[in-house]
Design an enzyme around this catalytic site. Sequence first.
Site, mmCIF file in Angstrom:
data_model
loop_
_atom_site.group_PDB
_atom_site.id
_atom_site.type_symbol
_atom_site.label_atom_id
_atom_site.label_comp_id
_atom_site.label_asym_id
_atom_site.label_seq_id
_atom_site.Cartn_x
_atom_site.Cartn_y
_atom_site.Cartn_z
ATOM 1 N N ASN A 44 -15.439 9.723 24.142
ATOM 2 C CA ASN A 44 -16.392 8.716 23.691
ATOM 3 C C ASN A 44 -16.513 8.765 22.171
ATOM 4 O O ASN A 44 -16.421 9.832 21.550
ATOM 5 C CB ASN A 44 -17.762 8.832 24.387
ATOM 6 C CG ASN A 44 -18.406 10.200 24.284
ATOM 7 O OD1 ASN A 44 -17.740 11.210 24.154
ATOM 8 N ND2 ASN A 44 -19.726 10.238 24.354
ATOM 9 N N GLU A 46 -19.054 7.317 19.360
ATOM 10 C CA GLU A 46 -20.347 6.649 19.122
ATOM 11 C C GLU A 46 -20.414 6.086 17.712
ATOM 12 O O GLU A 46 -19.495 6.248 16.895
ATOM 13 C CB GLU A 46 -21.479 7.645 19.402
ATOM 14 C CG GLU A 46 -21.502 8.078 20.860
ATOM 15 C CD GLU A 46 -22.719 8.911 21.233
ATOM 16 O OE1 GLU A 46 -23.448 9.394 20.344
ATOM 17 O OE2 GLU A 46 -22.928 9.080 22.459
ATOM 18 N N CYS A 55 -16.828 4.230 25.473
ATOM 19 C CA CYS A 55 -16.764 5.331 26.439
ATOM 20 C C CYS A 55 -15.378 5.983 26.437
ATOM 21 O O CYS A 55 -14.379 5.346 26.088
ATOM 22 C CB CYS A 55 -17.026 4.815 27.847
ATOM 23 S SG CYS A 55 -18.717 4.301 28.144
ATOM 24 N N GLU A 57 -13.512 6.726 28.975
ATOM 25 C CA GLU A 57 -12.579 6.090 29.914
ATOM 26 C C GLU A 57 -11.917 4.880 29.271
ATOM 27 O O GLU A 57 -10.703 4.684 29.381
ATOM 28 C CB GLU A 57 -13.316 5.631 31.184
ATOM 29 C CG GLU A 57 -13.983 6.749 31.964
ATOM 30 C CD GLU A 57 -15.423 7.004 31.548
ATOM 31 O OE1 GLU A 57 -15.705 6.985 30.325
ATOM 32 O OE2 GLU A 57 -16.254 7.222 32.435
ATOM 33 N N CYS A 92 -19.354 4.464 33.822
ATOM 34 C CA CYS A 92 -20.366 3.406 33.727
ATOM 35 C C CYS A 92 -19.811 2.107 34.328
ATOM 36 O O CYS A 92 -18.610 1.983 34.616
ATOM 37 C CB CYS A 92 -20.792 3.194 32.275
ATOM 38 S SG CYS A 92 -19.646 2.199 31.307
ATOM 39 N N CYS A 95 -16.882 0.464 32.411
ATOM 40 C CA CYS A 95 -15.600 1.163 32.600
ATOM 41 C C CYS A 95 -15.038 0.905 33.992
ATOM 42 O O CYS A 95 -13.825 0.774 34.165
ATOM 43 C CB CYS A 95 -15.776 2.664 32.338
ATOM 44 S SG CYS A 95 -16.042 3.019 30.584
HETATM 45 N N1 THU Z 1 -20.175 7.580 28.228
HETATM 46 C C1 THU Z 1 -18.835 7.691 28.491
HETATM 47 O O1 THU Z 1 -18.046 8.047 27.606
HETATM 48 N N2 THU Z 1 -18.409 7.404 29.741
HETATM 49 C C2 THU Z 1 -19.213 7.016 30.765
HETATM 50 O O2 THU Z 1 -18.735 6.660 31.823
HETATM 51 C C3 THU Z 1 -20.668 7.027 30.590
HETATM 52 C C4 THU Z 1 -21.143 7.146 29.194
HETATM 53 C C5 THU Z 1 -20.650 7.898 26.879
HETATM 54 C C6 THU Z 1 -21.195 6.724 26.122
HETATM 55 C C7 THU Z 1 -22.122 7.400 25.150
HETATM 56 O O3 THU Z 1 -21.370 7.812 24.020
HETATM 57 C C8 THU Z 1 -22.603 8.638 25.865
HETATM 58 O O4 THU Z 1 -21.707 8.825 26.965
HETATM 59 C C9 THU Z 1 -24.016 8.534 26.398
HETATM 60 O O5 THU Z 1 -24.183 7.390 27.127
#
Ligand code: THU
Length: 137
Positions: A44, A46, A55, A57, A92, A95
């Site tokens: 991920n 940010e 994310c 994925e 999520c 994804c």
């Molecule tokens: N996140 C992912 O990388 N994958 C997911 O399936 C759920 C959420 C990340 C997004 C964000 O950077 C952090 O987790 C918190 O939501």
Amino acid sequence: MENRREELIRAALAARGFAYAPYSGFRVGAALLTKEGRIFTGCNVENASYGAANCAERTAFFKAVSERERRFDAIAIAGGKGEMPEDYAYPCGICRQVMQEFCEADFIILTVKNEQDYKEYSLKELLPHGFGGDRLK
Ligand code: THU
């Protein structure tokens, strides 16, 4: 896919080490296996403008698709705040929709706590009655 599970899990845990998550502290790594046997990793990423986060994925999928890969067998996902994930991290909704675009119903999703402890699902289980993908092509 058979006999690649361990490798895929280790790759997801390693990719988690590259997560850029200074805002949530929730670090996620993913490893995506193509039908040809290549592995693409992702983490991920940010942003101070929170909605710009990507994310793990989708990072893995977009890396692969942007290198001409469109056929996938499985993805391993490891996420959490601790040194190691304390729980299983599930993809999520966005994804799951990206998986729906490129993957078949039997695409495998491994949610990983550590090399010994993981759960296995199919895309059909995590996104029943999904929209699009093969059905619209
Ligand atoms: N996140 C992912 O990388 N994958 C997911 O399936 C759920 C959420 C990340 C997004 C964000 O950077 C952090 O987790 C918190 O939501």
